[in-house]
Design a protein around this motif. Structure first.
Motif, PDB file in Angstrom:
ATOM      1  N   GLN A 222     102.419 -43.379 -26.558  1.00  0.00           N
ATOM      2  CA  GLN A 222     102.169 -43.660 -27.790  1.00  0.00           C
ATOM      3  C   GLN A 222     103.443 -44.120 -28.309  1.00  0.00           C
ATOM      4  O   GLN A 222     104.452 -44.214 -27.833  1.00  0.00           O
TER       5      GLN A 222
ATOM      6  N   ARG B 174      98.279 -45.486 -20.686  1.00  0.00           N
ATOM      7  CA  ARG B 174      97.611 -44.184 -20.504  1.00  0.00           C
ATOM      8  C   ARG B 174      96.875 -44.517 -19.185  1.00  0.00           C
ATOM      9  O   ARG B 174      96.252 -45.629 -18.789  1.00  0.00           O
TER      10      ARG B 174
ATOM     11  N   GLN C  53      99.919 -50.334 -30.049  1.00  0.00           N
ATOM     12  CA  GLN C  53      99.809 -49.566 -31.158  1.00  0.00           C
ATOM     13  C   GLN C  53     100.764 -49.908 -32.356  1.00  0.00           C
ATOM     14  O   GLN C  53     101.808 -50.487 -31.891  1.00  0.00           O
TER      15      GLN C  53
ATOM     16  N   THR D 230     102.275 -33.703 -37.122  1.00  0.00           N
ATOM     17  CA  THR D 230     102.048 -34.052 -38.552  1.00  0.00           C
ATOM     18  C   THR D 230     101.435 -32.957 -39.216  1.00  0.00           C
ATOM     19  O   THR D 230     100.468 -32.237 -38.514  1.00  0.00           O
TER      20      THR D 230
END
Ligand code: DAH
Length: 339
Positions: free
Chosen positions: A170, A196, A210, A253
């Motif tokens: 990521q 991945r 991303q 988060t």
């Protein structure tokens, strides 16, 4: 014999004066200076001369030979120069001739979407950050509040180089690197490649892209996150687009949300593109977890922040109505020409 030599010299010089090409020049050389050449013939006949005559004639022959050799060299250079000039003249390009048309390239749909995303965020004052694709486990997981054995590691099947090094799964590790390197206010996006260990199919690829976003400052709220994503969604998918947040869990988060946009094809009524949902998921987001701020040396009592991460392929597929991710990587011109 002297007259004979002088006659040979005159004949040779005359021929040399008129020589026009390398082949004739060589013929002249052989004719006078070659093994059976005229001047060589004189040398051979010198045995018949008297002892007084021999050195005089010998000297004369040598002088003539030297003269001929010099002239041959000069002429050779002259002819080479002439040949070169003729060749260059022949190679001259006629710039008035019609050219071969090169077909004009264009940006790959992924690059187009990436450029649009960057433009929207740069317009809102964001800077572009970058991080390594070969990343430490610490940045990719640990510092993002994903310790070893955390179940959320299972959703990101990873390529490990060794126990501590991984191809980043990521772009979120760049959050950590940025917060370590500079203090708030922070306002960055990080576009990049991620990896991945997934099988290739219509919606998966082991390499994809991303864009990460991170804002940290005093008093940053969930309202700022929603406002920002709303602006982003409208810019990319059209003025009438609205967004929706669904509660979710990401370890880095709190609170976390998955973010949907109203379907760009049907506007929310439900269609084939949104599988009759009216909504399409485009990204994950949330308020930066206090633990994550803390490991980067930022006091969560003073600062807060939001973060988001979106898939570029998924966004491009939505934007251009592409139903198979593999098309984005096959470099088939018939496909790419359409965008
Ligand atoms: N890194 C997450 C993923 O690859 C996406 C993501 C979710 C990024 C929430 C964030 C975030 O910054 O706040 O699935």
């Amino acid at each position: 014999m002297r007259e004979q030599i002088e006659a040979i010299a005159r004949e040779a010089m005359e021929k040399l004066e008129n020589v026009q090409d390398m082949k004739s020049l060589e013929e002249i050389r052989v004719l006078f200076l070659g093994k059976k050449g005229k001047l060589t013939g004189i040398l051979k006949g010198m045995g018949a001369l008297s002892a007084e005559e021999r050195p005089v004639i010998g000297q004369l022959v040598n002088e003539v030979r030297k003269q001929l050799e010099d002239s041959i060299t000069t002429n050779k250079n002259r002819l080479l120069q002439k040949e070169r000039e003729e060749r260059i003249a022949k190679e001259t390009i006629d710039v008035t001739m019609p050219g071969t048309l090169l077909s004009r390239g264009r940006k790959h749909p992924l690059t187009q979407v990436l450029d649009e995303i960057k433009e929207v965020f740069i317009g809102m004052g964001y800077e572009i950050a970058e991080g390594p694709e070969v990343e430490l486990d610490y940045y990719n997981f640990e510092a993002l509040n994903i310790p070893k054995n955390h179940p959320s590691r299972d959703t990101q099947d990873s390529f490990y180089i060794n126990e501590n090094v991984v191809l980043r799964t990521q772009t979120s590790p760049v959050q950590i690197r940025v917060m370590e390197a500079k203090k708030p206010p922070i306002k960055i996006i990080c576009p990049g490649r991620v990896y991945r260990s997934d099988q290739v199919d219509a919606t998966h690829s082991p390499i994809f892209h991303q864009v990460e976003g991170l804002v940290v400052d005093k008093g940053v709220t969930m309202g700022d996150l929603i406002g920002t994503l709303q602006v982003f969604a409208k810019s990319l998918f059209g003025e009438n687009t609205i967004i929706r947040l669904r509660p979710h869990h990401f370890p880095f988060t709190e609170p976390s949300a998955e973010v949907d946009v109203s379907c760009w094809a049907c506007g929310g009524k439900g269609c084939r593109v949104c599988k009759n949902e009216g909504w399409i998921e485009i990204l994950g987001a949330g308020m930066v977890h206090p633990k994550v701020l803390e490991v980067c040396g930022i006091d969560p009592k003073i600062y807060s922040g939001f973060a988001f991460g979106l898939g570029v392929e998924r966004t491009a597929m939505g934007r251009f109505n592409i139903d198979d991710m593999r098309l984005l990587y096959e470099n088939d011109m018939r496909f790419l020409k359409q965008f």
